[in-house]
Write a protein that holds these residues in place. Structure first.
Motif, PDB file in Angstrom:
ATOM      1  N   GLY A 207    -100.059 -49.234  39.304  1.00 43.38           N
ATOM      2  CA  GLY A 207    -100.223 -50.144  40.428  1.00 43.38           C
ATOM      3  C   GLY A 207    -100.863 -51.448  40.014  1.00 43.38           C
ATOM      4  N   HIS A 208    -100.912 -52.410  40.934  1.00 44.65           N
ATOM      5  CA  HIS A 208    -101.387 -53.758  40.610  1.00 44.65           C
ATOM      6  C   HIS A 208    -102.898 -53.910  40.688  1.00 44.65           C
ATOM      7  N   HIS A 209    -103.565 -53.066  41.401  1.00 42.87           N
ATOM      8  CA  HIS A 209    -105.016 -53.116  41.442  1.00 42.87           C
ATOM      9  C   HIS A 209    -105.555 -52.699  40.079  1.00 42.87           C
ATOM     10  N   ILE A 210    -106.560 -53.419  39.576  1.00 45.91           N
ATOM     11  CA  ILE A 210    -107.086 -53.152  38.239  1.00 45.91           C
ATOM     12  C   ILE A 210    -107.596 -51.715  38.106  1.00 45.91           C
TER      13      ILE A 210
ATOM     14  N   GLY B  65    -108.335 -57.240  42.324  1.00 44.92           N
ATOM     15  CA  GLY B  65    -107.466 -56.469  43.215  1.00 44.92           C
ATOM     16  C   GLY B  65    -106.009 -56.838  43.126  1.00 44.92           C
ATOM     17  N   ALA B  66    -105.690 -58.100  42.838  1.00 40.13           N
ATOM     18  CA  ALA B  66    -104.278 -58.514  42.792  1.00 40.13           C
ATOM     19  C   ALA B  66    -104.044 -59.689  41.860  1.00 40.13           C
TER      20      ALA B  66
ATOM     21  N   TRP C  95    -101.873 -63.203  46.928  1.00 37.63           N
ATOM     22  CA  TRP C  95    -102.204 -63.066  48.347  1.00 37.63           C
ATOM     23  C   TRP C  95    -102.335 -61.590  48.709  1.00 37.63           C
ATOM     24  N   ARG C  96    -103.399 -61.238  49.398  1.00 36.68           N
ATOM     25  CA  ARG C  96    -103.603 -59.861  49.834  1.00 36.68           C
ATOM     26  C   ARG C  96    -103.614 -59.807  51.355  1.00 36.68           C
TER      27      ARG C  96
ATOM     28  N   PRO D 190     -97.586 -53.459  45.248  1.00 28.32           N
ATOM     29  CA  PRO D 190     -98.395 -52.354  45.770  1.00 28.32           C
ATOM     30  C   PRO D 190     -99.648 -52.121  44.934  1.00 28.32           C
ATOM     31  N   SER D 191    -100.749 -51.838  45.602  1.00 31.65           N
ATOM     32  CA  SER D 191    -102.023 -51.647  44.915  1.00 31.65           C
ATOM     33  C   SER D 191    -101.988 -50.455  43.983  1.00 31.65           C
TER      34      SER D 191
END
Length: 419
Positions: free
Chosen positions: A16-19, A342-343, A347-348, A376-377
């Motif tokens: 996912g894209h969240h670290i 987070g991204a 844009w979140r 997606p996170s």
């Protein structure tokens, strides 16, 4: 109902894209090397009628100077053209787009690989042209260091010209191509693309990057936090097209968006906060340092403001976006790092299906986007949530297709077939 339809990309990235996605209790930690995982994601996106899948790439360990805790799954993954070739036979309609660098490839080989993918998929391939801004990648190809920003784009312009010519059946005969960076004699050993040519995608947002996109791109991925930023980028890029004999609709601009969605706003907020709590401060700050091309922000007070930063040869547009956000919102280094992790500056949106759809619709109908690259996170949970909750809401509003009308990626995107 509206005649203009929103375009949607599913941006795939291992867990996912969240670290901290790999730390989520429902994440699939071995996702990067599990083909069944990617097949499932591709089928979810295709069932939801997404325009395309997108796989980015970096020819080196991601953010290698970041705390190893962030690398547990993010540094493990398939070479994307190989991955998309496998997904081509597991899907039938969705587009297949991959990053490939003009700094560490040669035009003939890259043109051949993408045209092969295009034929294997029946006309669904796209190339995301990047120039690469990481010294880590440069070190893996025998370079003495990262090329200056202007030099990378000069090479990219010639690279794009050669690839486009190869896809159209040239060079050939005695003329061929003999330029500043490349020399190519023969045409490719493949017929023309089922869609005329693979789709050209760009993501550079600096002035020289926008100019290259206006010359060559069919699709542009970008990052924008606010409506004003998105609108300014959209108008600027569309306004450059006439100089190259192109029309505004010849390019589809698809900003990245990282949604966290649930049936209630409270549930969505809880999901988001649970993800944010998984980010150690040192990981977030180190990640931010790497994108800002500064050796270590930890030597500054974490609860103080971002310091003045010198110019760099790295990702200039992303650096400008992050600096602008820190000043605009009065964020400390710690707050900025946690938000960024987070991204990665995109844009979140956190909320219900209707709230997420409202935000997307406002930018789409407000002339700030032609669609969105959905990030997606964590996988598969947030892709499932977007596909089952948000897509039906967009369809109900007449903003997104209920079924594919064509078979190629150009058909989906409403792009002209190249002559």
């Amino acid at each position: 109902m509206t005649a203009r339809q929103m375009k949607l990309g599913a941006f795939l990235w291992a867990t996912g894209h969240h670290i901290a996605a790999w730390r989520h209790p429902k994440a699939h930690v071995k996702a990067g090397i599990d083909i069944d995982h990617y097949i499932a994601l591709a089928r979810t996106a295709e069932a939801a009628k997404f325009d395309l899948l997108f796989c980015e790439d970096a020819a080196g360990l991601r953010e290698a100077d970041v705390n190893i805790a962030s690398q547990t799954s993010r540094s493990i993954g398939f070479e994307p053209i190989s991955l998309l070739s496998a997904l081509a036979v597991q899907t039938s309609r969705i587009g297949l787009v991959s990053t490939a660098s003009t700094s560490y490839n040669e035009p003939y080989g890259l043109a051949r690989a993408f045209l092969s993918l295009d034929h294997l998929s029946g006309g669904r391939a796209g190339w995301n042209l990047v120039t690469s801004a990481s010294p880590i990648e440069a070190a893996n190809f025998g370079a003495t260091g990262l090329r200056p920003h202007a030099d990378r784009y000069e090479r990219a312009r010639e690279f794009a010209r050669v690839v486009t010519a190869l896809w159209r059946g040239a060079p050939g005969g005695a003329s061929g191509h003999d330029g500043q960076s490349f020399s190519v004699r023969d045409p490719l050993d493949l017929p023309h693309s089922p869609q005329g040519a693979p789709v050209m995608v760009q993501a550079g947002a600096s002035d020289v990057g926008r100019d290259l996109a206006a010359r060559t791109a069919d699709v542009v991925f970008t990052a924008a936090q606010t409506f004003a930023e998105a609108k300014a980028f959209y108008d600027d890029l569309k306004g450059r097209l006439a100089a190259y004999g192109r029309e505004p609709d010849d390019i589809k601009i698809m900003p990245g968006v990282a949604p966290v969605v649930a049936q209630t706003e409270a549930e969505a907020r809880t999901k988001y906060e649970e993800l944010q709590e998984l980010i150690p401060d040192d990981v977030g700050v180190a990640l931010l340092s790497s994108y800002l091309s500064i050796s270590d922000l930890r030597r500054y007070p974490l609860d103080g403001p971002l310091p003045e930063l010198p110019d760099s040869e790295g990702m200039k547009s992303r650096q400008a976006l992050v600096i602008e956000q820190s000043r605009r919102d009065g964020l400390s280094i710690r707050e900025l790092a946690r938000h960024f992790a987070g991204a990665r500056g995109h844009w979140r949106i956190v909320g219900t299906p209707a709230q997420v759809a409202d935000e997307l619709q406002a930018r789409f109908e407000g002339g700030a986007a032609d669609g969105f690259n959905v990030m997606p996170s964590y996988f598969p949970g947030e892709l499932d949530a977007f596909a089952t909750l948000v897509v039906p809401e967009l369809q109900r509003r007449g903003l997104f297709r209920k079924d594919y009308e064509g078979r190629t990626l150009r058909d989906h995107l409403g792009l002209k077939r190249p002559v």
